[in-house]
Design an enzyme around this catalytic site. Structure first.
Site, PDB file in Angstrom:
ATOM      1  N   ASP A 118      -4.667 -14.234  -2.688  1.00  0.00           N
ATOM      2  CA  ASP A 118      -5.246 -14.283  -4.008  1.00  0.00           C
ATOM      3  C   ASP A 118      -5.724 -15.568  -4.412  1.00  0.00           C
ATOM      4  OD1 ASP A 118      -4.233 -11.359  -4.107  1.00  0.00           O
ATOM      5  OD2 ASP A 118      -2.246 -12.241  -5.441  1.00  0.00           O
ATOM      6  N   HIS A 177      -0.234 -13.261  -4.091  1.00  0.00           N
ATOM      7  CA  HIS A 177      -0.467 -13.173  -2.826  1.00  0.00           C
ATOM      8  C   HIS A 177      -1.040 -14.243  -2.227  1.00  0.00           C
ATOM      9  CE1 HIS A 177      -0.405  -8.942  -4.345  1.00  0.00           C
ATOM     10  NE2 HIS A 177       0.099  -8.575  -3.258  1.00  0.00           N
ATOM     11  N   GLU A 214       9.795  -4.177  -2.643  1.00  0.00           N
ATOM     12  CA  GLU A 214       9.328  -3.553  -3.668  1.00  0.00           C
ATOM     13  C   GLU A 214       8.903  -1.948  -3.152  1.00  0.00           C
ATOM     14  OE1 GLU A 214       6.162  -5.344  -5.686  1.00  0.00           O
ATOM     15  OE2 GLU A 214       5.042  -3.611  -6.018  1.00  0.00           O
TER      16      GLU A 214
HETATM   17  C1  XLS Z   1       0.950  -2.613  -5.047  1.00  0.00           C
HETATM   18  C2  XLS Z   1       1.979  -3.658  -5.182  1.00  0.00           C
HETATM   19  C3  XLS Z   1       1.910  -4.840  -5.065  1.00  0.00           C
HETATM   20  C4  XLS Z   1       3.005  -5.839  -4.904  1.00  0.00           C
HETATM   21  C5  XLS Z   1       2.622  -7.145  -4.268  1.00  0.00           C
HETATM   22  O1  XLS Z   1       0.885  -1.481  -5.477  1.00  0.00           O
HETATM   23  O2  XLS Z   1       2.789  -3.408  -6.336  1.00  0.00           O
HETATM   24  O3  XLS Z   1       0.895  -5.488  -5.998  1.00  0.00           O
HETATM   25  O4  XLS Z   1       3.593  -5.942  -6.126  1.00  0.00           O
HETATM   26  O5  XLS Z   1       2.483  -7.147  -2.993  1.00  0.00           O
HETATM   27 NI    NI Z   2       3.945  -4.491  -7.517  1.00  0.00          NI
HETATM   28 NI    NI Z   3       1.319  -1.048  -8.203  1.00  0.00          NI
END
Ligand code: XLS
Ligand code: NI
Ligand code: NI
Length: 437
Positions: A104, A101, A232
């Site tokens: 990060d 990110h 995601e």
């Molecule tokens: C949080 C998510 C996050 C994503 C990226 O639960 O898994 O880490 O993978 O933003």
């Molecule tokens: Ni994730």
């Molecule tokens: Ni997660």
């Protein structure tokens, strides 16, 4: 140059008989599975957030993790040092990819302008390190959830200023991902969801999310970024109801909003189970829609109802996953990203190695087992045989769209009663899988 993991040298493949905890017993990067090397099949990736920013805090306690190189500050010098730590770690682990990110890797400044400047400064060093080591960026993403400004969401905030800020942040994150040769860009919904419908216009919020993704795609196109966009899914946490609930919900969102062919999915194990699905189910839903782009490899705990993000060690799980992934011949431009964190009790730096080595080996074993199952073909044969009534006669007419309800009625009136039901043999098949473990 300083060494941050002086007691560890490069992790090598030593084979299944080795008892060296810091060696691969199964992950052999050059070994070929179904026509591709394990290196290319898995495309293992280390995540920056858990691995280099995790501190071991939980809602009840403060940091536990010993990270002697880290002064705990969100400063540029500390961020620059972390880049050295990260690349030493990934090189020793033989991890070909990493992910981040924006926040990060670099400190958030007091203004967007300053944050962007910080990001550029760190990205410059990341680029140098990538060139030096050959380690590549699997994907970038923007943190649209930590800062208090995102309390109501980012693209789905009720406040248009927040939408605009998030858009500006994602614009920059895509540009940096592009500059670093990132192969994908991830959208995880962060706080895109709601806690209570009484204060929420769900229609407007989800329309805004679609608009946001189109704007992101327009921008990517305008700068020439060709990486894959990945959505995601996650059903809950931090909000009670996340809009990207599961693979099916995301695919519906993608299809309904004209994002087909633009956005694929990044499927995470712990998110699948939080949604009440198995990981295999989520992968298969994505695969059959030609949308299985990448995976976040971790695992939850059967007894806990939240995103524990543990490292995957369950070979039954990785076997199931690899059965689906091998079916589509790997993950394309995606990879196997360890979105996983060591437990706060595993506080020594060396635990980061144990965790990743174990995860990579668990996947390698799962792939070997899945490939053996596939090679014998028993499972595939069973399944295709199970549906053979659709290969000819009335079944073929139904599948090809030639049969109407009236045709079905005529067929059944003539036949009187159905024939052909056979046992599903679930127990037999479960035993069969165990024979290969
Ligand atoms: C949080 C998510 C996050 C994503 C990226 O639960 O898994 O880490 O993978 O933003
Ligand atoms: Ni994730
Ligand atoms: Ni997660």
């Amino acid at each position: 140059m300083a060494e941050y993991f002086p007691s560890v040298s490069k992790i090598e493949y030593e084979g299944p008989k080795s008892r060296n905890p810091l060696a691969f017993k199964h992950y052999n990067p050059d070994e070929v599975i179904e026509g591709q090397t394990m290196r290319d099949l898995f495309r293992f990736s280390v995540c920056y957030w858990h691995t280099f920013r995790g501190t071991g805090t939980d809602p009840f306690g403060s940091a536990t993790l010993q990270r002697p190189w880290d002064d705990g500050s969100d400063s540029i010098p500390n961020a620059l040092k972390r880049v050295d730590v990260a690349f030493e770690f990934m090189q020793k682990l033989q991890a070909p990819f990493y992910c981040w990110h924006d926040r990060d890797i670099s400190p958030e400044g007091s203004s967007l302008k300053e944050s962007n400047k910080n990001l550029d400064e760190i990205a410059k060093k990341l680029k140098d390190k990538q060139g030096e080591t050959g380690i590549k960026l699997l994907w970038g993403t923007a943190n649209l959830f930590s800062n208090p400004r995102f309390m109501h969401g980012a693209a789905t905030s009720c406040n248009a200023d927040v939408f605009a800020f998030a858009a500006a942040q994602v614009k920059k994150a895509i540009e940096v991902t592009y500059d670093l040769g990132g192969e994908n860009y991830v959208f995880w919904g962060g706080r895109e969801g709601y806690h209570n419908l009484l204060n929420t216009d769900m229609k407007r919020e989800t329309d805004h999310l679609a608009r946001f993704m189109h704007m992101a795609h327009d921008h990517a196109k305008s700068i020439g970024f060709k990486g894959q966009f990945l959505f995601e899914p996650k059903p809950k946490e931090p909000t009670k109801h996340q809009y990207d609930f599961d693979a099916a919900t995301c695919l519906n969102f993608i299809g309904r909003n004209g994002l087909d062919g633009i956005v694929k999915l990044n499927i995470e194990t712990n998110h699948a189970t939080l949604a009440g699905h198995s990981m295999m189910h989520e992968l298969e839903v994505a695969r059959i829609h030609n949308a299985l782009g990448s995976i976040d490899a971790n695992t939850g705990d059967a007894l806990l109802g939240w995103d524990t993000d543990q490292f995957p060690t369950d070979i039954y799980l990785t076997t199931q996953m690899m059965l689906v992934i091998l079916k589509q011949n790997g993950l394309g431009s995606g990879g196997t990203n360890f979105d996983a964190k060591v437990r706060r009790e595993s506080f020594e730096p060396i635990d980061l190695f144990h965790a990743h080595v174990g995860g990579m080996d668990a996947f390698a074993r799962g792939a070997k087992i899945a490939a053996a199952i596939r090679k014998d073909g028993v499972l595939d044969q069973f399944v295709s045989n199970r549906y053979r009534s659709f290969d000819s006669g009335i079944g073929a007419q139904i599948e090809s769209g030639k049969a109407s309800f009236a045709d079905c009625e005529r067929y059944m009136l003539e036949k009187g009663e159905i024939t052909g039901n056979e046992s599903g043999r679930q127990e037999y098949l479960e035993n069969l899988i165990n024979d290969y473990m």
